[in-house]
Design a protein around this motif. Sequence first.
Motif, PDB file in Angstrom:
ATOM      1  N   LEU A 208      -4.204   6.058   5.987  1.00  0.00           N
ATOM      2  CA  LEU A 208      -4.574   5.941   4.582  1.00  0.00           C
ATOM      3  C   LEU A 208      -3.322   5.571   3.791  1.00  0.00           C
ATOM      4  CD1 LEU A 208      -6.605   6.330   2.231  1.00  0.00           C
ATOM      5  CD2 LEU A 208      -5.907   8.745   2.189  1.00  0.00           C
ATOM      6  N   VAL A 209      -3.364   4.435   3.099  1.00  0.00           N
ATOM      7  CA  VAL A 209      -2.190   3.921   2.394  1.00  0.00           C
ATOM      8  C   VAL A 209      -2.329   4.206   0.899  1.00  0.00           C
ATOM      9  CG1 VAL A 209      -0.630   1.974   2.143  1.00  0.00           C
ATOM     10  CG2 VAL A 209      -2.196   2.054   4.101  1.00  0.00           C
ATOM     11  N   LEU A 210      -1.297   4.833   0.329  1.00  0.00           N
ATOM     12  CA  LEU A 210      -1.264   5.144  -1.095  1.00  0.00           C
ATOM     13  C   LEU A 210      -0.211   4.286  -1.773  1.00  0.00           C
ATOM     14  CD1 LEU A 210      -3.321   7.368  -1.545  1.00  0.00           C
ATOM     15  CD2 LEU A 210      -2.025   7.915   0.529  1.00  0.00           C
ATOM     16  N   GLY A 211      -0.571   3.696  -2.926  1.00  0.00           N
ATOM     17  CA  GLY A 211       0.316   2.755  -3.587  1.00  0.00           C
ATOM     18  C   GLY A 211       1.209   3.365  -4.642  1.00  0.00           C
ATOM     19  N   ASN A 212       2.080   2.534  -5.150  1.00  0.00           N
ATOM     20  CA  ASN A 212       3.047   2.899  -6.179  1.00  0.00           C
ATOM     21  C   ASN A 212       2.357   3.445  -7.430  1.00  0.00           C
ATOM     22  OD1 ASN A 212       4.472   1.601  -8.819  1.00  0.00           O
ATOM     23  ND2 ASN A 212       6.009   2.390  -7.388  1.00  0.00           N
ATOM     24  N   GLU A 213       3.065   4.353  -8.145  1.00  0.00           N
ATOM     25  CA  GLU A 213       2.506   5.016  -9.324  1.00  0.00           C
ATOM     26  C   GLU A 213       2.071   4.038 -10.415  1.00  0.00           C
ATOM     27  OE1 GLU A 213       5.641   7.885  -7.627  1.00  0.00           O
ATOM     28  OE2 GLU A 213       5.426   5.729  -7.907  1.00  0.00           O
ATOM     29  N   GLY A 214       2.776   2.911 -10.529  1.00  0.00           N
ATOM     30  CA  GLY A 214       2.452   1.984 -11.606  1.00  0.00           C
ATOM     31  C   GLY A 214       1.689   0.752 -11.167  1.00  0.00           C
ATOM     32  N   LYS A 215       2.156   0.094 -10.097  1.00  0.00           N
ATOM     33  CA  LYS A 215       1.573  -1.192  -9.695  1.00  0.00           C
ATOM     34  C   LYS A 215       0.592  -1.088  -8.539  1.00  0.00           C
ATOM     35  CE  LYS A 215       5.528  -2.326  -6.736  1.00  0.00           C
ATOM     36  NZ  LYS A 215       6.632  -3.279  -6.475  1.00  0.00           N
ATOM     37  N   GLY A 216       0.443   0.084  -7.962  1.00  0.00           N
ATOM     38  CA  GLY A 216      -0.500   0.242  -6.855  1.00  0.00           C
ATOM     39  C   GLY A 216       0.046  -0.322  -5.554  1.00  0.00           C
ATOM     40  N   LEU A 217      -0.841  -0.830  -4.731  1.00  0.00           N
ATOM     41  CA  LEU A 217      -0.448  -1.369  -3.433  1.00  0.00           C
ATOM     42  C   LEU A 217       0.225  -2.731  -3.593  1.00  0.00           C
ATOM     43  CD1 LEU A 217      -3.705  -0.563  -1.404  1.00  0.00           C
ATOM     44  CD2 LEU A 217      -1.536   0.677  -1.306  1.00  0.00           C
ATOM     45  N   SER A 218       1.265  -2.959  -2.813  1.00  0.00           N
ATOM     46  CA  SER A 218       1.918  -4.256  -2.822  1.00  0.00           C
ATOM     47  C   SER A 218       1.024  -5.282  -2.125  1.00  0.00           C
ATOM     48  CB  SER A 218       3.280  -4.180  -2.127  1.00  0.00           C
ATOM     49  OG  SER A 218       3.133  -3.760  -0.779  1.00  0.00           O
ATOM     50  N   SER A 219       1.225  -6.563  -2.432  1.00  0.00           N
ATOM     51  CA  SER A 219       0.349  -7.608  -1.903  1.00  0.00           C
ATOM     52  C   SER A 219       0.403  -7.683  -0.380  1.00  0.00           C
ATOM     53  CB  SER A 219       0.733  -8.965  -2.500  1.00  0.00           C
ATOM     54  OG  SER A 219       2.096  -9.271  -2.225  1.00  0.00           O
ATOM     55  N   GLY A 220       1.602  -7.511   0.199  1.00  0.00           N
ATOM     56  CA  GLY A 220       1.722  -7.559   1.653  1.00  0.00           C
ATOM     57  C   GLY A 220       0.960  -6.439   2.334  1.00  0.00           C
ATOM     58  N   VAL A 221       0.984  -5.252   1.741  1.00  0.00           N
ATOM     59  CA  VAL A 221       0.248  -4.110   2.290  1.00  0.00           C
ATOM     60  C   VAL A 221      -1.255  -4.313   2.105  1.00  0.00           C
ATOM     61  CG1 VAL A 221      -0.241  -1.656   1.960  1.00  0.00           C
ATOM     62  CG2 VAL A 221       2.134  -2.454   2.085  1.00  0.00           C
ATOM     63  N   GLU A 222      -1.655  -4.823   0.959  1.00  0.00           N
ATOM     64  CA  GLU A 222      -3.079  -5.089   0.729  1.00  0.00           C
ATOM     65  C   GLU A 222      -3.643  -6.040   1.778  1.00  0.00           C
ATOM     66  OE1 GLU A 222      -3.721  -6.522  -3.214  1.00  0.00           O
ATOM     67  OE2 GLU A 222      -4.104  -4.505  -3.987  1.00  0.00           O
ATOM     68  N   ASP A 223      -2.869  -7.041   2.153  1.00  0.00           N
ATOM     69  CA  ASP A 223      -3.335  -8.028   3.126  1.00  0.00           C
ATOM     70  C   ASP A 223      -3.643  -7.393   4.483  1.00  0.00           C
ATOM     71  OD1 ASP A 223      -3.072 -10.018   1.261  1.00  0.00           O
ATOM     72  OD2 ASP A 223      -1.096 -10.691   1.951  1.00  0.00           O
ATOM     73  N   VAL A 224      -2.926  -6.310   4.818  1.00  0.00           N
ATOM     74  CA  VAL A 224      -3.105  -5.667   6.122  1.00  0.00           C
ATOM     75  C   VAL A 224      -4.286  -4.704   6.116  1.00  0.00           C
ATOM     76  CG1 VAL A 224      -1.967  -4.312   7.918  1.00  0.00           C
ATOM     77  CG2 VAL A 224      -0.626  -5.881   6.536  1.00  0.00           C
ATOM     78  N   CYS A 225      -4.629  -4.172   4.961  1.00  0.00           N
ATOM     79  CA  CYS A 225      -5.728  -3.203   4.885  1.00  0.00           C
ATOM     80  C   CYS A 225      -7.057  -3.878   5.223  1.00  0.00           C
ATOM     81  CB  CYS A 225      -5.809  -2.597   3.483  1.00  0.00           C
ATOM     82  SG  CYS A 225      -4.374  -1.604   3.015  1.00  0.00           S
ATOM     83  N   SER A 226      -7.851  -3.208   6.036  1.00  0.00           N
ATOM     84  CA  SER A 226      -9.156  -3.753   6.398  1.00  0.00           C
ATOM     85  C   SER A 226     -10.240  -3.306   5.427  1.00  0.00           C
ATOM     86  CB  SER A 226      -9.536  -3.315   7.820  1.00  0.00           C
ATOM     87  OG  SER A 226      -9.534  -1.895   7.910  1.00  0.00           O
ATOM     88  N   THR A 227      -9.993  -2.176   4.779  1.00  0.00           N
ATOM     89  CA  THR A 227     -10.961  -1.592   3.854  1.00  0.00           C
ATOM     90  C   THR A 227     -10.199  -0.925   2.724  1.00  0.00           C
ATOM     91  OG1 THR A 227     -12.370  -1.112   5.764  1.00  0.00           O
ATOM     92  CG2 THR A 227     -12.992  -0.090   3.683  1.00  0.00           C
ATOM     93  N   PHE A 228     -10.857  -0.795   1.583  1.00  0.00           N
ATOM     94  CA  PHE A 228     -10.277  -0.062   0.464  1.00  0.00           C
ATOM     95  C   PHE A 228     -11.217   1.074   0.080  1.00  0.00           C
ATOM     96  CE2 PHE A 228      -8.504  -4.318   0.217  1.00  0.00           C
ATOM     97  CZ  PHE A 228      -7.147  -4.046   0.052  1.00  0.00           C
TER      98      PHE A 228
END
Length: 273
Positions: A208-228
């Motif tokens: 389970l990936v948790l993103g930055n307090e302000g900008k959320g998940l970085s684009s590179g990490v989002e690309d790897v996620c299969s589901t949100f």
Amino acid sequence: MVPPPYINFRENEAEKVYGRPREVQQLMISDNLNKRLRIIKEKSEILQIKTSIMSRNELDRVLPPQARNEHQGVILSCSPIILPLITHLSPIQSSHNTTKPPLFLALDEIHDPHNFGAIIRSAAFFGANGIIIASKNQASPTPAVSKASTGALETFTNLFKVKNLSQFLYHSNNIGGWRVIGASSSPVKRTKPIIECKKLELSEPTILVLGNEGKGLSSGVEDVCSTFVSINKQTRSQDNTSLSHQIEEDETFGIDSLNVSTATSVLLYQLTQ
């Protein structure tokens, strides 16, 4: 302590002692001893820890300026926590003795040490198997994090770092077969599935990936996620007498109104039921 078989250390990291306790160097304690401080002093003497009695001003000068009001009359000096460096998580061999698939948290540039500490505390409480952080652009395991975790940092040994979080997630998914789920805090329409928190289940090894307090998940990490996964905002019914458990059609899915550590607790609770 032997590390879990699915942990892949980088280079010679596996040769280090896994989960070794910190080396305690010195206990510094206020000369204005109350009952609590006396108990701490007595226990340190039993454990043969070097103890120094100091005035409040002397204790203040030991700490950096931003932490001088946080010591509450006692400071323990010890060796820093050195996190093992790993590359990816390997496949999990099914076992009849395992009641739940393993669950890891991956933190994508969490900067606030209080959020980091609170996440560690929740992970320990809900029984997560480990936490992954990046080597850079991430809060490190400092005294402030230890205090925010209320001691969980000192006992939660499955804390690891990676050089590149996106690559770690990619290899864990493609080599290890781990499901990678990103916590969604953005209202932007996504091409990948977004599931509601209440429908989230731990049916397979999951990160389970948790993103930055302000900008959320970085684009590179989002690309790897299969589901949100998203936490739905709850609204009151029109008569304002009870809480409604349904989302109005124009409500935005997301965890925008929740602190990242609070959202982590909600998601961990759902996954570990």
